[in-house]
Scaffold this motif. Sequence first.
Motif, PDB file in Angstrom:
ATOM      1  N   ASP A  87      -2.615   8.853   8.282  1.00 44.46           N
ATOM      2  CA  ASP A  87      -3.075  10.161   7.800  1.00 44.46           C
ATOM      3  C   ASP A  87      -3.841  10.024   6.481  1.00 44.46           C
ATOM      4  O   ASP A  87      -4.905  10.634   6.309  1.00 44.46           O
ATOM      5  N   TRP A  88      -3.319   9.207   5.561  1.00 42.73           N
ATOM      6  CA  TRP A  88      -4.032   9.037   4.283  1.00 42.73           C
ATOM      7  C   TRP A  88      -5.387   8.382   4.508  1.00 42.73           C
ATOM      8  O   TRP A  88      -6.394   8.790   3.927  1.00 42.73           O
ATOM      9  N   VAL A  89      -5.429   7.345   5.363  1.00 43.31           N
ATOM     10  CA  VAL A  89      -6.711   6.662   5.623  1.00 43.31           C
ATOM     11  C   VAL A  89      -7.724   7.647   6.202  1.00 43.31           C
ATOM     12  O   VAL A  89      -8.922   7.590   5.897  1.00 43.31           O
ATOM     13  N   SER A  90      -7.224   8.590   6.993  1.00 43.31           N
ATOM     14  CA  SER A  90      -8.135   9.569   7.604  1.00 43.31           C
ATOM     15  C   SER A  90      -8.669  10.574   6.586  1.00 43.31           C
ATOM     16  O   SER A  90      -9.536  11.386   6.911  1.00 43.31           O
ATOM     17  N   ARG A  91      -8.150  10.529   5.365  1.00 45.02           N
ATOM     18  CA  ARG A  91      -8.668  11.395   4.292  1.00 45.02           C
ATOM     19  C   ARG A  91      -9.712  10.679   3.435  1.00 45.02           C
ATOM     20  O   ARG A  91     -10.323  11.308   2.568  1.00 45.02           O
ATOM     21  N   VAL A  92      -9.878   9.364   3.637  1.00 48.16           N
ATOM     22  CA  VAL A  92     -10.832   8.611   2.805  1.00 48.16           C
ATOM     23  C   VAL A  92     -12.253   8.863   3.290  1.00 48.16           C
ATOM     24  O   VAL A  92     -13.149   9.178   2.504  1.00 48.16           O
TER      25      VAL A  92
ATOM     26  N   HIS B   7       0.859  -1.194   0.000  1.00 44.95           N
ATOM     27  CA  HIS B   7       0.000   0.000   0.000  1.00 44.95           C
ATOM     28  C   HIS B   7       0.892   1.240   0.000  1.00 44.95           C
ATOM     29  O   HIS B   7       0.793   2.100   0.868  1.00 44.95           O
ATOM     30  N   SER B   8       1.759   1.262  -0.977  1.00 44.26           N
ATOM     31  CA  SER B   8       2.772   2.309  -1.044  1.00 44.26           C
ATOM     32  C   SER B   8       2.108   3.671  -1.286  1.00 44.26           C
ATOM     33  O   SER B   8       1.342   3.835  -2.240  1.00 44.26           O
ATOM     34  N   LEU B   9       2.407   4.615  -0.429  1.00 40.12           N
ATOM     35  CA  LEU B   9       1.726   5.917  -0.467  1.00 40.12           C
ATOM     36  C   LEU B   9       2.743   7.055  -0.484  1.00 40.12           C
ATOM     37  O   LEU B   9       3.774   6.971   0.190  1.00 40.12           O
ATOM     38  N   PRO B  10       2.441   8.129  -1.229  1.00 36.04           N
ATOM     39  CA  PRO B  10       3.315   9.307  -1.136  1.00 36.04           C
ATOM     40  C   PRO B  10       3.169   9.942   0.242  1.00 36.04           C
ATOM     41  O   PRO B  10       2.148   9.732   0.914  1.00 36.04           O
ATOM     42  N   ILE B  11       4.160  10.714   0.641  1.00 34.06           N
ATOM     43  CA  ILE B  11       4.028  11.472   1.887  1.00 34.06           C
ATOM     44  C   ILE B  11       2.824  12.410   1.736  1.00 34.06           C
ATOM     45  O   ILE B  11       2.680  13.090   0.719  1.00 34.06           O
TER      46      ILE B  11
ATOM     47  N   PRO C  45      -4.997   8.466  -3.075  1.00 30.92           N
ATOM     48  CA  PRO C  45      -4.507   7.322  -3.855  1.00 30.92           C
ATOM     49  C   PRO C  45      -5.338   6.061  -3.594  1.00 30.92           C
ATOM     50  O   PRO C  45      -5.826   5.857  -2.476  1.00 30.92           O
ATOM     51  N   VAL C  46      -5.462   5.256  -4.637  1.00 28.39           N
ATOM     52  CA  VAL C  46      -6.274   4.039  -4.531  1.00 28.39           C
ATOM     53  C   VAL C  46      -5.733   3.121  -3.426  1.00 28.39           C
ATOM     54  O   VAL C  46      -6.493   2.406  -2.761  1.00 28.39           O
ATOM     55  N   GLU C  47      -4.427   3.175  -3.208  1.00 32.70           N
ATOM     56  CA  GLU C  47      -3.826   2.332  -2.157  1.00 32.70           C
ATOM     57  C   GLU C  47      -4.383   2.700  -0.780  1.00 32.70           C
ATOM     58  O   GLU C  47      -4.564   1.835   0.088  1.00 32.70           O
ATOM     59  N   ALA C  48      -4.637   3.989  -0.573  1.00 33.96           N
ATOM     60  CA  ALA C  48      -5.196   4.425   0.711  1.00 33.96           C
ATOM     61  C   ALA C  48      -6.643   3.966   0.840  1.00 33.96           C
ATOM     62  O   ALA C  48      -7.091   3.571   1.930  1.00 33.96           O
ATOM     63  N   VAL C  49      -7.357   4.007  -0.283  1.00 36.80           N
ATOM     64  CA  VAL C  49      -8.760   3.558  -0.260  1.00 36.80           C
ATOM     65  C   VAL C  49      -8.819   2.064   0.047  1.00 36.80           C
ATOM     66  O   VAL C  49      -9.648   1.598   0.845  1.00 36.80           O
TER      67      VAL C  49
ATOM     68  N   LEU D 237      -6.537   0.274   1.659  1.00 38.51           N
ATOM     69  CA  LEU D 237      -6.144   0.080   3.060  1.00 38.51           C
ATOM     70  C   LEU D 237      -7.293   0.459   3.992  1.00 38.51           C
ATOM     71  O   LEU D 237      -7.591  -0.270   4.958  1.00 38.51           O
ATOM     72  N   HIS D 238      -7.944   1.542   3.705  1.00 36.98           N
ATOM     73  CA  HIS D 238      -9.109   1.978   4.484  1.00 36.98           C
ATOM     74  C   HIS D 238     -10.157   0.858   4.521  1.00 36.98           C
ATOM     75  O   HIS D 238     -10.685   0.512   5.584  1.00 36.98           O
ATOM     76  N   GLY D 239     -10.434   0.251   3.365  1.00 34.65           N
ATOM     77  CA  GLY D 239     -11.424  -0.823   3.303  1.00 34.65           C
ATOM     78  C   GLY D 239     -11.026  -2.013   4.156  1.00 34.65           C
ATOM     79  O   GLY D 239     -11.869  -2.591   4.868  1.00 34.65           O
ATOM     80  N   LEU D 240      -9.745  -2.369   4.110  1.00 37.45           N
ATOM     81  CA  LEU D 240      -9.269  -3.502   4.916  1.00 37.45           C
ATOM     82  C   LEU D 240      -9.470  -3.223   6.406  1.00 37.45           C
ATOM     83  O   LEU D 240      -9.886  -4.106   7.168  1.00 37.45           O
ATOM     84  N   LEU D 241      -9.176  -1.999   6.803  1.00 39.66           N
ATOM     85  CA  LEU D 241      -9.298  -1.646   8.226  1.00 39.66           C
ATOM     86  C   LEU D 241     -10.762  -1.581   8.644  1.00 39.66           C
ATOM     87  O   LEU D 241     -11.135  -2.018   9.727  1.00 39.66           O
ATOM     88  N   MET D 242     -11.596  -1.043   7.756  1.00 43.70           N
ATOM     89  CA  MET D 242     -13.024  -0.936   8.107  1.00 43.70           C
ATOM     90  C   MET D 242     -13.668  -2.307   8.241  1.00 43.70           C
ATOM     91  O   MET D 242     -14.571  -2.507   9.051  1.00 43.70           O
ATOM     92  N   ASP D 243     -13.184  -3.285   7.461  1.00 39.71           N
ATOM     93  CA  ASP D 243     -13.760  -4.639   7.491  1.00 39.71           C
ATOM     94  C   ASP D 243     -13.336  -5.426   8.723  1.00 39.71           C
ATOM     95  O   ASP D 243     -13.907  -6.476   9.003  1.00 39.71           O
ATOM     96  N   ALA D 244     -12.306  -4.970   9.402  1.00 39.20           N
ATOM     97  CA  ALA D 244     -11.775  -5.737  10.545  1.00 39.20           C
ATOM     98  C   ALA D 244     -12.559  -5.424  11.826  1.00 39.20           C
ATOM     99  O   ALA D 244     -13.004  -4.298  12.039  1.00 39.20           O
ATOM    100  N   ASP D 245     -12.724  -6.455  12.654  1.00 40.22           N
ATOM    101  CA  ASP D 245     -13.316  -6.237  13.981  1.00 40.22           C
ATOM    102  C   ASP D 245     -12.267  -5.699  14.949  1.00 40.22           C
ATOM    103  O   ASP D 245     -12.609  -5.101  15.974  1.00 40.22           O
ATOM    104  N   LEU D 246     -11.009  -5.963  14.606  1.00 39.76           N
ATOM    105  CA  LEU D 246      -9.900  -5.568  15.474  1.00 39.76           C
ATOM    106  C   LEU D 246      -8.708  -5.246  14.587  1.00 39.76           C
ATOM    107  O   LEU D 246      -8.396  -6.008  13.667  1.00 39.76           O
TER     108      LEU D 246
END
Length: 184
Positions: free
Chosen positions: A94-99, A42-46, A58-62, A64-73
């Motif tokens: 920080d990127w996930v918090s922009r999704v 999930h390589s992301l620019p600064i 970036p699609v990588e952040a989206v 990653l966001h999806g993976l985290l949202m799907d997790a119970d933990l």
Amino acid sequence: MKAVIISGSTRTGSLNSALAMRIAGVMRHDGLDADVVDLRDHSLPIYNADFQAEQGVPVEAVTLHGLLMDADLVVLVSPEYNGGMPPILKNAIDWVSRVTKRPFENKPFGLASASPGRRGGAGAVRALQLVLTNMRAHHAEATFSLGNARERLADDPTLDDEIGTFVDALVTHVDATPSMIDDR
Ligand SMILES: Cc1cc2nc3c(=O)[nH]c(=O)nc-3n(C[C@H](O)[C@H](O)[C@H](O)COP(=O)(O)O)c2cc1C
């Protein structure tokens, strides 16, 4: 219960990635569904607001966001860099918090760290606690900081039992917050 475990190090031979794998192994042994997410996938620019304004998230952040949202933990296993967390991990957060707004609100988190030193990188856990509190996530009180990690990961028959105690505490944490899962 589905757990996603992220190492804050992408270094070849990373102690934190090795600990992330050990935690996943103990979780699977306990019947949990545990995935280790590699930030290299999930390589992301600064983060830069101009970049976001011009090119979007970036699609990588989206992803990653999806993976985290799907997790119970979500379990973060992070090196300590000068009393904080490495930039790659903070940048991913920080990127996930922009999704979406407040993506971690009510999300159960577990925090761990590993270091060749005695304190096991506990400063990274403290830094993550501050960040996650600010993001209204729910981090478990129980944390796990593995000191002398090189030796202990290589040859310590008691380590999986210690990790098991940590995993039990995380499962209790998630179980104690059913509304958080239902609200997801
Ligand atoms: C920039 C930098 C800062 C570091 N600061 C700390 C520190 O504050 N405390 C600590 O215990 N180790 C510190 N270390 C050492 C790391 O704990 C050690 O390199 C560790 O192996 C990194 O984790 P990894 O093996 O998962 O990549 C630092 C390393 C780097 C590169």
